[in-house]
Design an enzyme around this catalytic site. Structure first.
Site, mmCIF file in Angstrom:
data_model
loop_
_atom_site.group_PDB
_atom_site.id
_atom_site.type_symbol
_atom_site.label_atom_id
_atom_site.label_comp_id
_atom_site.label_asym_id
_atom_site.label_seq_id
_atom_site.Cartn_x
_atom_site.Cartn_y
_atom_site.Cartn_z
ATOM 1 N N GLU A 1 3.314 -0.402 4.768
ATOM 2 C CA GLU A 1 3.129 -1.325 5.887
ATOM 3 C C GLU A 1 2.292 -2.546 5.537
ATOM 4 O O GLU A 1 2.185 -3.466 6.340
ATOM 5 C CB GLU A 1 2.496 -0.601 7.088
ATOM 6 C CG GLU A 1 1.011 -0.296 6.953
ATOM 7 C CD GLU A 1 0.732 1.026 6.279
ATOM 8 O OE1 GLU A 1 -0.420 1.508 6.357
ATOM 9 O OE2 GLU A 1 1.656 1.574 5.663
ATOM 10 N N ASN B 1 0.843 -1.194 0.000
ATOM 11 C CA ASN B 1 0.000 0.000 0.000
ATOM 12 C C ASN B 1 0.885 1.253 0.000
ATOM 13 O O ASN B 1 2.117 1.148 0.084
ATOM 14 C CB ASN B 1 -0.923 -0.024 1.214
ATOM 15 C CG ASN B 1 -0.165 0.256 2.500
ATOM 16 O OD1 ASN B 1 0.924 -0.261 2.734
ATOM 17 N ND2 ASN B 1 -0.735 1.085 3.346
ATOM 18 N N CYS C 1 1.912 3.545 2.110
ATOM 19 C CA CYS C 1 2.914 3.798 3.173
ATOM 20 C C CYS C 1 3.806 2.611 3.469
ATOM 21 O O CYS C 1 4.660 2.681 4.381
ATOM 22 C CB CYS C 1 2.194 4.253 4.444
ATOM 23 S SG CYS C 1 1.460 5.888 4.279
#
Length: 584
Positions: A270, A266, A268
């Site tokens: 994570e 995704n 970011c």
């Protein structure tokens, strides 16, 4: 429930329901009830009563001990409610596939989700297109198209499009990809290089590395691995991008390898996901679990169980804008329970962020959350059945029935941590005093724990507050006990290897990945950034992102020049490293 003025402002801008005139028609208590009651509807699918769970979900959320990801807060109860935050879409080497993915991404971004793409299957720039006789423009050119499209799509009417663009380190266009943000603006993309174990082996041996045409599978040329790595470091030092994901490390933790390999995350970083997979996230506010200087593990255990059930229920009441995503998400039922308020918890326990006790506690806390979320998922599997793709999964081979392929993720929690009035994710405090602008309103934030301690220990004064406003840190301030200065170290005062140590401590017991920014002073040398990336690989991280202060424009925080100069002076030395990213 006590909300700060900043929290109320954010809720009003993004989350509270509005009428056709744009007027707010909901109060926060109604929002939390809307979310709880909508998600609890899933209980009916399994013969349960939503009323048995509405009050439990609502109490957990309204107490600010737990908050789900932003799309759930925005969309629950609305028509075609889409509750997931994280998506990955495939891109194959054809115009039809590329623009189908762009259409699917537009629908997801509009619904409030963030999308990740791996452009590595696209033929390199200059490659002959046999069907037309022309030449390919390469993956970077299509990233620009996706970026422009995202520019005009508002997520859920409140958020700009967020994307992750990934390219494998063995793609022939890798150097163009690495350099793109030095010369052009991709405002809606974070970018990461997917680094393989074989590349790292070539780097350690100072050897050549093959760049391979993804269509023909032929080696187009061999390049020194060090040349590619140095370009990554140069661009990361200059712009903050690219980050890297260690793709083989990620796939060693893939719970469903029989379904496919993971090649993207995704925005970011994570949440590693398969193509067309999604994930619903939520975070526990650790600042709420410290009672009289001790952690209330009994309450935390209870809340982990309820939060896990909430996230699993949310999958069943989500409206998926893309049919393939619904099939894949319901096939693996990935959820991501994480944390926020970590820095706050450490302050309450009087443990400095960069102390060995903090690293040990990080492992203990995350092991506890992981163990109990896995137990909750196992109990849900006995109650409702395993996730459909369970057979031949890692869990199947272990002989452990599970409702969800994964249960834990650590997200950055930028906005929901403002609502919860806690520190974001597992980050240290970036500043102890700062100003933040949210639309037309400017807020002054001074660390509430520091103010409380200053009053109790007798060093609170008008002069103290004025210095704090100017500096943003306790460094250089007289009359402050050394013990307090060590307790309240800010992000740039913490060494890079200490940042990495904290990320590694949490990653050890996290199913998916950990969002963490390695904050660096402006004067740090490029060779030291290189050591940081090597240490991240050695420590088994799934990815790493650095931010060198001053490398990007447009921060939303007003930061004192004196603070930056002081921290850079102190931290400008080479970090003690062995050889081997948003306020809102």
């Amino acid at each position: 429930m006590i909300l700060t003025e900043r929290a109320k402002t954010v809720l009003g801008i993004r989350y509270l329901l509005k009428n056709e005139k744009g007027e707010i028609v909901e109060i926060p208590e109604q929002l939390f009830h809307r979310v709880a009651s909508y998600v609890a509807k899933a209980e009916e699918l399994y013969g349960g009563k939503p009323s048995d769970w509405i009050s439990k979900f609502q109490e957990l959320i309204s107490s600010l001990r737990f908050l789900p990801n932003s799309p759930a807060l925005m969309n629950a109860g609305k028509p075609k409610a889409q509750l997931a935050a994280c998506f990955v879409l495939p891109i194959e080497d054809s115009i039809v596939s590329i623009f189908k993915t762009l259409k699917d991404a537009a629908l997801i971004l509009q619904s409030g989700g963030g999308t990740g793409f791996n452009f590595s299957s696209l033929r390199p720039k200059g490659d002959v297109v046999r069907s037309t006789g022309g030449v390919a423009s390469g993956p970077v050119s299509f990233m620009k198209i996706f970026d422009k499209a995202s520019d005009i799509i508002k997520q859920g009417g409140a958020r700009r499009g967020a994307n992750m663009g990934i390219l494998r380190v063995d793609h022939p266009d890798i150097l163009e990809f690495i350099r793109i943000k030095r010369t052009e603006s991709l405002n809606n993309f974070n970018i990461s290089v997917a680094i393989t174990d074989s590349f790292m082996e070539a780097l350690f041996k100072d050897d050549y590395f093959p760049l391979i045409n993804p269509r023909s599978r032929e080696v187009l040329r061999n390049v020194k691995a060090k040349e590619i790595f140095n370009e990554i470091i140069e661009s990361a030092w200059e712009t903050g991008d690219p980050g890297v994901i260690f793709i083989d490390t990620i796939n060693r933790s893939n719970p469903t390898p029989h379904i496919g390999q993971i090649d993207s995350t995704n925005p970011c970083g994570e949440q590693p996901l398969l193509s067309y997979e999604a994930c619903i996230l939520g975070s526990l506010n650790l600042s709420k679990y410290v009672k009289e200087g001790k952690i209330d593990f009994k309450m935390l255990k209870q809340d982990v169980k309820i939060a896990t059930r909430f996230l699993d229920d949310a999958i069943d009441v989500t409206h998926y804008p893309v049919p393939e995503v619904e099939k894949m998400h319901k096939g693996n039922r990935k959820i991501g329970l994480g944390i926020m308020g970590w820095a706050d918890m450490l302050i309450q326990l009087r443990i400095p962020y960069n102390h060995k006790k903090a690293f040990a506690l990080a492992e203990q806390i995350m092991q506890f959350i992981s163990k109990n979320s896995h137990k909750a998922s196992h109990e849900l599997a006995q109650e409702r059945g395993v996730f459909p793709n369970f057979k031949s999964s890692v869990w199947d081979k272990k002989g452990i029935p599970m409702r969800n392929a994964t249960t834990t993720t650590i997200a950055p929690t930028g906005t929901i941590s403002i609502i919860a009035d806690c520190s974001s994710g597992i980050e240290p405090y970036f500043l102890l005093a700062y100003k933040q602008r949210i639309l037309d309103t400017e807020f002054e934030i001074i660390n509430k724990y520091l103010l409380e301690i200053a009053q109790k220990q007798g060093f609170y004064s008008e002069d103290f507050i004025n210095q704090l406003r100017q500096k943003g840190t306790l460094r250089g301030m007289k009359g402050i006990p050394l013990k307090i200065k060590r307790l309240f170290k800010t992000a740039i005062e913490i060494t890079p290897e200490e940042h990495i140590e904290m990320q590694a401590a949490f990653q050890k017991y996290t199913d998916n990945a950990v969002s963490k920014t390695i904050n660096l002073p402006q004067r740090i040398k490029k060779e030291d950034v290189a050591k940081i990336f090597l240490l991240a690989y050695k420590k088994g991280l799934k990815g790493i992102t650095i931010f060198r202060y001053g490398s990007k424009k447009g921060t939303l925080l007003k930061i004192s020049d004196a603070y930056v100069a002081e921290c850079c002076e102190v931290k400008g030395r080479a970090p003690r490293v062995t050889k081997l990213h948003d306020a809102i």
